[in-house]
Scaffold this active site. Structure first.
Site, PDB file in Angstrom:
ATOM      1  N   GLU A 108       1.043  -1.332  -0.001  1.00  0.00           N
ATOM      2  CA  GLU A 108      -0.110   0.087   0.164  1.00  0.00           C
ATOM      3  C   GLU A 108       0.783   1.346  -0.112  1.00  0.00           C
ATOM      4  OE1 GLU A 108      -3.481   2.104   2.875  1.00  0.00           O
ATOM      5  OE2 GLU A 108      -2.187   0.500   3.825  1.00  0.00           O
ATOM      6  N   LYS A 157      -9.707   2.513  -3.256  1.00  0.00           N
ATOM      7  CA  LYS A 157     -10.053   2.124  -1.847  1.00  0.00           C
ATOM      8  C   LYS A 157     -11.694   2.713  -1.611  1.00  0.00           C
ATOM      9  CE  LYS A 157      -8.786   1.597   2.967  1.00  0.00           C
ATOM     10  NZ  LYS A 157      -7.710   1.996   3.995  1.00  0.00           N
ATOM     11  N   CYS A 176      -5.502  -2.225   2.498  1.00  0.00           N
ATOM     12  CA  CYS A 176      -5.328  -2.056   4.085  1.00  0.00           C
ATOM     13  C   CYS A 176      -6.382  -2.932   4.824  1.00  0.00           C
ATOM     14  CB  CYS A 176      -5.287  -0.561   4.643  1.00  0.00           C
ATOM     15  SG  CYS A 176      -4.721  -0.340   6.331  1.00  0.00           S
TER      16      CYS A 176
END
Length: 553
Positions: free
Chosen positions: A306, A372, A425
């Protein structure tokens, strides 16, 4: 045992409160990396006995009993979450001069909010409380409902759901394929709390212990059967894609240092260009899950963690060219990076920034991206931004720009037709986000993360453990790459195929396991969850009605 239970039941004031907190803190040891799940068979019976004594200041008055039960559950939750997620405060130390003031909020404030769910669970269970197994069924159903609610209320934070405690290894993970993590959470509370019946009359105690043994045996037996049916999926077919995990192990302070960007980027390129590498020997306890090197073949797909790219690739042609020159012919890179989307507002140029996974080809071309969807509040964006930014606050991990959430999940199709579902994440702790978008075929889940924010604390181990359960639920292998660990390839049964340990700068190559047919589709898992809660609730309500019929309160 009955005498001991009576002493717990009659504990006064601060002793009752202190024991509630201590029981919650001890229960946190059932989670990764400790996995001391046997503790649950002690702490939950004691919690049941504390709730037996939750009568309030006016015995017989329902509202007082509910308040007393809520207080016990809230204190239990406070201890559990404070001991289980204290490491979140480590992220605030990265920029201590600006964020150190918020450490008490991370260590006690967030646990105090999350503890409300456990307080509500205990109060709800107290509504159907009885004097036998019925009250244990009520507690299990209420905790299952609380863990489900914790997954979406206030954006959701289902970290360390109780069910993970009962699934320390792949053989004990397979029950998640039936009803998901929230059903297993209800099941975990049920079996953990059944020994509370040891304080009952002899016949009831023997029955409860026998039931506990049967349920735990069924849980383990189902896992043994399912792994035997699946076979050794860790040994993938020879023509499967070779995946390279790139773990640069770069300190968070260096990642944020603008002067160190070139060195950071070069580290990623150098690791990508290494000759074919075997996976690291697995840690103790994972020996049976390990797969050997990927036959010496060059990787087909390289994965970076990430926000690993220190440049905006949509602006930096030189960085893209460097990636293209480093990749071998036919290779493709999946890189965690910040994606900029320019725009205009009120005559001035503005832009949106997304925490993304980008696919880059050997020609240095961005061939796809997935942004995301579920951002971390106060981490990647600032709730009530207009109000809070006016007093100088900003999101911890978003610099000055803040991130925008993608409107929907997006898959990425790579060369050769392989389709992956990126989860960035902590998206991997949300079961619904791991389910492929409606009508889309997905071959694997890719989870990129940067747990370097949390240092060498339980956080990275907890994150890996919870991510593994998404493979069991969905039947999809998981490619997980973390900046400083723990990176791994996980097969559809939750077994680790390749792994890079914590704070190790290395690469690991592994053949990607094939996806498996999930035991139940997502909709059926949800139905199974609600069916299980309904059965537990029916047992609890029936026991409560019988108690009232014979003059109980």
């Amino acid at each position: 045992m009955e005498h001991f239970a009576q002493r717990i039941l009659l504990l006064p004031g601060w002793r009752r409160a202190a024991l509630s907190v201590a029981l919650g803190a001890l229960t946190a040891l059932t989670q990764a990396p400790f996995h001391l799940f046997a503790i649950g068979f002690v702490t939950f019976p004691l919690l049941v006995w504390l709730l037996d004594g939750a009568v309030g200041t006016t015995p017989g008055k329902a509202s007082g009993a509910l308040r007393a039960a809520f207080r016990i559950g809230w204190l239990f939750g406070l201890g559990y979450f404070a001991a289980g997620i204290w490491w979140l405060a480590n992220a605030l130390l990265v920029e201590a001069p600006e964020f150190a003031w918020a450490i008490p909020l991370a260590v006690l404030g967030l646990p105090a909010v999350l503890a409300v769910f456990y307080g509500a669970a205990c109060a709800l269970a107290r509504l159907a409380w009885s004097d036998g197994v019925g009250r244990i069924a009520a507690l299990a159903a209420a905790f299952g409902l609380a863990e489900w609610a914790r997954s979406f209320i206030l954006t959701g934070f289902p970290w360390n759901a109780i069910g993970y405690a009962l699934m320390p290894s792949p053989v004990l993970m397979q029950s998640a394929a039936i009803g998901g993590i929230f059903a297993v959470s209800a099941f975990a509370v049920l079996v953990f709390a059944l020994p509370a019946q040891l304080a009952a009359r002899r016949g009831a105690a023997i029955t409860a212990v026998a039931l506990c043994v049967v349920l735990v045996g069924a849980h383990a037996g189902f896992g043994i059967w399912r792994l035997a049916q699946a076979g050794d999926l860790a040994v993938a077919r020879d023509d499967a894609p070779v995946i390279r995990l790139v773990q640069p192990a770069i300190a968070q302070e260096q990642k944020m240092d603008r002067e160190a960007r070139a060195a950071t980027f070069q580290t990623l390129l150098d690791l990508t260009a290494l000759d074919a590498a075997p996976d690291e020997a697995p840690a103790a306890g994972d020996q049976a899950e390990a797969q050997g090197p990927a036959s010496g073949r060059a990787p087909d797909i390289v994965v970076w963690p990430e926000t690993s790219v220190p440049y905006l690739l949509t602006r930096d042609a030189a960085a893209l060219a460097s990636i293209g020159e480093t990749l071998l012919p036919e290779q493709m890179l999946l890189a965690g990076a910040v994606r900029e989307e320019p725009g205009e507002q009120a005559g001035s140029v503005t832009g949106r920034y997304y925490n993304s996974v980008m696919a880059v080809t050997t020609g240095g071309v961005i061939a796809g991206a997935a942004d995301k969807v579920h951002l971390v509040p106060f981490g990647e964006y600032l709730p009530f931004a207009d109000l809070l930014s006016a007093i100088g606050l900003r999101a911890v991990a978003a610099a000055d720009r803040g991130y925008s959430a993608a409107p929907a999940r997006t898959t990425i199709t790579l060369q050769g037709g392989l389709t992956v579902l990126p989860l960035v994440c902590y998206e991997s702790i949300f079961p619904k986000l791991a389910v492929p978008p409606s009508g889309q075929r997905v071959d694997a889940i890719v989870n990129v993360t940067n747990d370097a924010w949390f240092g060498r604390t339980p956080g990275p181990w907890q994150h890996l453990h919870q991510t593994r359960l998404r493979a069991v639920e969905t039947g999809l292998p998981i490619i997980r790459v973390a900046n400083n660990g723990i990176s791994a390839v996980v097969d559809p049964q939750g077994r680790i195929v390749a792994r890079i340990g914590h704070d190790v700068r290395a690469v690991a190559d592994a053949l990607l396991p094939d996806a498996a047919q999930p035991l139940f589709p997502e909709r059926q898992r949800e139905i199974n969850f609600w069916l299980f809660l309904s059965i537990l609730s029916a047992i609890a309500i029936t026991a409560r009605i019988r108690l009232r019929a014979f003059g109980g309160n």
